[in-house]
Design a protein around this motif. Structure first.
Motif, PDB file in Angstrom:
ATOM      1  N   LYS A 111       2.133  10.847  -9.044  1.00  0.00           N
ATOM      2  CA  LYS A 111       1.554  11.053 -10.429  1.00  0.00           C
ATOM      3  C   LYS A 111       0.545  12.167 -10.347  1.00  0.00           C
ATOM      4  CE  LYS A 111      -1.325   8.240 -13.847  1.00  0.00           C
ATOM      5  NZ  LYS A 111      -1.901   7.163 -14.021  1.00  0.00           N
ATOM      6  N   GLN A 112      -0.034  12.442  -9.251  1.00  0.00           N
ATOM      7  CA  GLN A 112      -1.175  13.494  -8.755  1.00  0.00           C
ATOM      8  C   GLN A 112      -0.409  14.604  -8.189  1.00  0.00           C
ATOM      9  OE1 GLN A 112      -3.429  11.414  -5.880  1.00  0.00           O
ATOM     10  NE2 GLN A 112      -4.328  10.076  -7.257  1.00  0.00           N
ATOM     11  N   ARG A 113       0.946  14.724  -8.288  1.00  0.00           N
ATOM     12  CA  ARG A 113       1.803  15.657  -7.841  1.00  0.00           C
ATOM     13  C   ARG A 113       1.181  16.319  -6.372  1.00  0.00           C
ATOM     14  NH1 ARG A 113       5.298  16.623 -11.722  1.00  0.00           N
ATOM     15  NH2 ARG A 113       4.527  16.566 -13.690  1.00  0.00           N
ATOM     16  N   THR A 114       0.804  15.245  -5.504  1.00  0.00           N
ATOM     17  CA  THR A 114       0.726  15.750  -4.145  1.00  0.00           C
ATOM     18  C   THR A 114       1.727  15.576  -3.387  1.00  0.00           C
ATOM     19  OG1 THR A 114      -1.386  14.403  -4.542  1.00  0.00           O
ATOM     20  CG2 THR A 114      -1.004  14.747  -2.417  1.00  0.00           C
ATOM     21  N   PRO A 115       1.934  16.362  -2.274  1.00  0.00           N
ATOM     22  CA  PRO A 115       2.721  16.536  -1.364  1.00  0.00           C
ATOM     23  C   PRO A 115       3.230  15.152  -0.754  1.00  0.00           C
ATOM     24  CG  PRO A 115       1.529  18.393  -1.112  1.00  0.00           C
ATOM     25  CD  PRO A 115       0.691  17.664  -1.968  1.00  0.00           C
ATOM     26  N   LEU A 116       4.441  15.022  -0.638  1.00  0.00           N
ATOM     27  CA  LEU A 116       4.959  13.797  -0.324  1.00  0.00           C
ATOM     28  C   LEU A 116       5.718  14.071   1.356  1.00  0.00           C
ATOM     29  CD1 LEU A 116       6.646  12.233  -3.250  1.00  0.00           C
ATOM     30  CD2 LEU A 116       4.600  11.581  -2.289  1.00  0.00           C
ATOM     31  N   SER A 117       5.727  13.023   2.194  1.00  0.00           N
ATOM     32  CA  SER A 117       6.431  13.022   3.399  1.00  0.00           C
ATOM     33  C   SER A 117       7.744  12.945   3.041  1.00  0.00           C
ATOM     34  CB  SER A 117       5.743  12.270   4.592  1.00  0.00           C
ATOM     35  OG  SER A 117       6.000  10.913   3.988  1.00  0.00           O
ATOM     36  N   PRO A 118       8.811  13.083   4.060  1.00  0.00           N
ATOM     37  CA  PRO A 118      10.339  12.716   3.716  1.00  0.00           C
ATOM     38  C   PRO A 118      10.465  11.322   3.481  1.00  0.00           C
ATOM     39  CG  PRO A 118      10.067  14.251   5.625  1.00  0.00           C
ATOM     40  CD  PRO A 118       8.425  13.949   5.173  1.00  0.00           C
ATOM     41  N   ILE A 119       9.991  10.542   4.022  1.00  0.00           N
ATOM     42  CA  ILE A 119       9.977   9.121   3.713  1.00  0.00           C
ATOM     43  C   ILE A 119       9.348   8.833   2.350  1.00  0.00           C
ATOM     44  CG2 ILE A 119       7.992   7.923   4.927  1.00  0.00           C
ATOM     45  CD1 ILE A 119      11.569   6.702   4.991  1.00  0.00           C
ATOM     46  N   GLU A 120       8.337   9.431   2.166  1.00  0.00           N
ATOM     47  CA  GLU A 120       7.496   9.131   0.838  1.00  0.00           C
ATOM     48  C   GLU A 120       8.430   9.649  -0.267  1.00  0.00           C
ATOM     49  OE1 GLU A 120       2.954   9.151   2.044  1.00  0.00           O
ATOM     50  OE2 GLU A 120       3.861  10.973   1.579  1.00  0.00           O
ATOM     51  N   THR A 121       9.069  10.904  -0.241  1.00  0.00           N
ATOM     52  CA  THR A 121      10.004  11.418  -1.114  1.00  0.00           C
ATOM     53  C   THR A 121      11.246  10.587  -1.343  1.00  0.00           C
ATOM     54  OG1 THR A 121       9.497  13.893  -0.327  1.00  0.00           O
ATOM     55  CG2 THR A 121      11.345  13.329  -1.511  1.00  0.00           C
ATOM     56  N   LEU A 122      11.806  10.071  -0.270  1.00  0.00           N
ATOM     57  CA  LEU A 122      12.903   8.873  -0.725  1.00  0.00           C
ATOM     58  C   LEU A 122      12.466   7.715  -1.321  1.00  0.00           C
ATOM     59  CD1 LEU A 122      15.870   8.505  -0.067  1.00  0.00           C
ATOM     60  CD2 LEU A 122      15.121   7.460   2.564  1.00  0.00           C
TER      61      LEU A 122
ATOM     62  N   ARG B   6       0.908  -1.135   0.048  1.00  0.00           N
ATOM     63  CA  ARG B   6      -0.046   0.101  -0.129  1.00  0.00           C
ATOM     64  C   ARG B   6       0.872   1.168   0.041  1.00  0.00           C
ATOM     65  NH1 ARG B   6      -3.103  -3.037   3.741  1.00  0.00           N
ATOM     66  NH2 ARG B   6      -5.236  -3.552   2.752  1.00  0.00           N
ATOM     67  N   PHE B   7       2.024   1.395   0.771  1.00  0.00           N
ATOM     68  CA  PHE B   7       2.725   2.433   0.863  1.00  0.00           C
ATOM     69  C   PHE B   7       3.434   2.953  -0.356  1.00  0.00           C
ATOM     70  CE2 PHE B   7       7.346   3.923   1.254  1.00  0.00           C
ATOM     71  CZ  PHE B   7       6.932   5.170   1.950  1.00  0.00           C
ATOM     72  N   PHE B   8       4.103   1.787  -1.073  1.00  0.00           N
ATOM     73  CA  PHE B   8       4.569   2.090  -2.429  1.00  0.00           C
ATOM     74  C   PHE B   8       3.546   2.723  -3.417  1.00  0.00           C
ATOM     75  CE2 PHE B   8       8.260   0.067  -0.600  1.00  0.00           C
ATOM     76  CZ  PHE B   8       9.179   0.932  -0.813  1.00  0.00           C
ATOM     77  N   CYS B   9       2.243   1.852  -3.402  1.00  0.00           N
ATOM     78  CA  CYS B   9       1.414   2.100  -4.201  1.00  0.00           C
ATOM     79  C   CYS B   9       0.863   3.676  -4.177  1.00  0.00           C
ATOM     80  CB  CYS B   9       0.235   1.077  -4.286  1.00  0.00           C
ATOM     81  SG  CYS B   9       0.680  -0.328  -4.989  1.00  0.00           S
ATOM     82  N   GLU B  10       0.818   3.847  -3.025  1.00  0.00           N
ATOM     83  CA  GLU B  10       0.365   5.349  -2.474  1.00  0.00           C
ATOM     84  C   GLU B  10       1.466   6.488  -2.896  1.00  0.00           C
ATOM     85  OE1 GLU B  10      -0.663   5.281   1.868  1.00  0.00           O
ATOM     86  OE2 GLU B  10      -2.411   3.828   1.400  1.00  0.00           O
ATOM     87  N   VAL B  11       2.624   5.947  -2.949  1.00  0.00           N
ATOM     88  CA  VAL B  11       3.602   6.935  -3.209  1.00  0.00           C
ATOM     89  C   VAL B  11       3.705   7.216  -4.605  1.00  0.00           C
ATOM     90  CG1 VAL B  11       6.345   7.353  -3.474  1.00  0.00           C
ATOM     91  CG2 VAL B  11       5.245   6.412  -1.018  1.00  0.00           C
ATOM     92  N   ALA B  12       3.397   6.008  -5.316  1.00  0.00           N
ATOM     93  CA  ALA B  12       3.449   6.308  -6.984  1.00  0.00           C
ATOM     94  C   ALA B  12       2.034   7.210  -7.337  1.00  0.00           C
ATOM     95  CB  ALA B  12       3.259   4.677  -7.521  1.00  0.00           C
ATOM     96  N   ALA B  13       0.969   6.994  -6.794  1.00  0.00           N
ATOM     97  CA  ALA B  13      -0.110   7.727  -6.891  1.00  0.00           C
ATOM     98  C   ALA B  13       0.092   9.088  -6.508  1.00  0.00           C
ATOM     99  CB  ALA B  13      -1.270   7.025  -5.976  1.00  0.00           C
ATOM    100  N   LYS B  14       0.322   9.434  -5.222  1.00  0.00           N
ATOM    101  CA  LYS B  14       0.795  11.019  -5.048  1.00  0.00           C
ATOM    102  C   LYS B  14       1.660  11.663  -5.906  1.00  0.00           C
ATOM    103  CE  LYS B  14       0.118  10.596   0.108  1.00  0.00           C
ATOM    104  NZ  LYS B  14       0.764  10.907   1.319  1.00  0.00           N
TER     105      LYS B  14
END
Length: 144
Positions: free
Chosen positions: A21-32, A11-19
């Motif tokens: 794609k949508q250009r939604t802000p990411l947390s630091p760990i999501e950015t990494l 779920r985490f990696f799918c959510e990161v990819a979706a964010k």
């Protein structure tokens, strides 16, 4: 210690990819994590559908790399390097990356060392041996 389930990781990696794609802000760990997602465009389809990702089976017999395990190992190594744990891993990875001319390629080699350490720990029932892991990475970083 945080121990996410297989579904949590997927779920985490799918959510990161979706964010991303949508250009939604990411947390630091999501950015990494997003940086490693970008390095692996071949996983885009695997990351695009959360439900399919949760149901997917990746077996050695099928001959297909588990994209979630692969990305999680990249993220783990990045975190280890950022906090230099085990002590000396940052220098070893940086040296290996310089020798290979690519942080990405260096991380793939470090993954092999990390996988060996985890496999040996599971097989023996003992805690992971961070010193042996670091020694393996250093050996790769110092040999031609």
């Amino acid at each position: 210690m945080f121990q996410p389930s297989q579904h949590d990781v997927r779920r985490f990696f799918c959510e990161v990819a979706a964010k991303q794609k949508q250009r939604t802000p990411l947390s630091p760990i999501e950015t990494l994590a997003g940086g490693w997602v970008d390095e692996h465009p071949e996983y885009a389809a695997d990351l695009a559908d959360v439900e399919a990702a949760l149901a997917a089976e990746y077996s050695v017999e099928a001959g297909r790399t588990n994209p979630f395990l692969h990305l999680a190992m990249h993220l783990t190594i990045s975190e280890q390097v950022s906090i230099d744990q085990p002590r000396g891993i940052r220098q070893a990875v940086e040296l290996l990356a310089a020798r290979r001319g690519s942080l990405h390629e260096a991380q793939h080699e470090v993954m092999e060392c990390l996988g060996e350490m985890l496999w040996e720990s599971q097989r023996s029932g003992l805690p992971p041996d961070g010193i042996a892991y670091l020694d393996r990475v250093r050996q790769r970083a110092t040999r031609d």
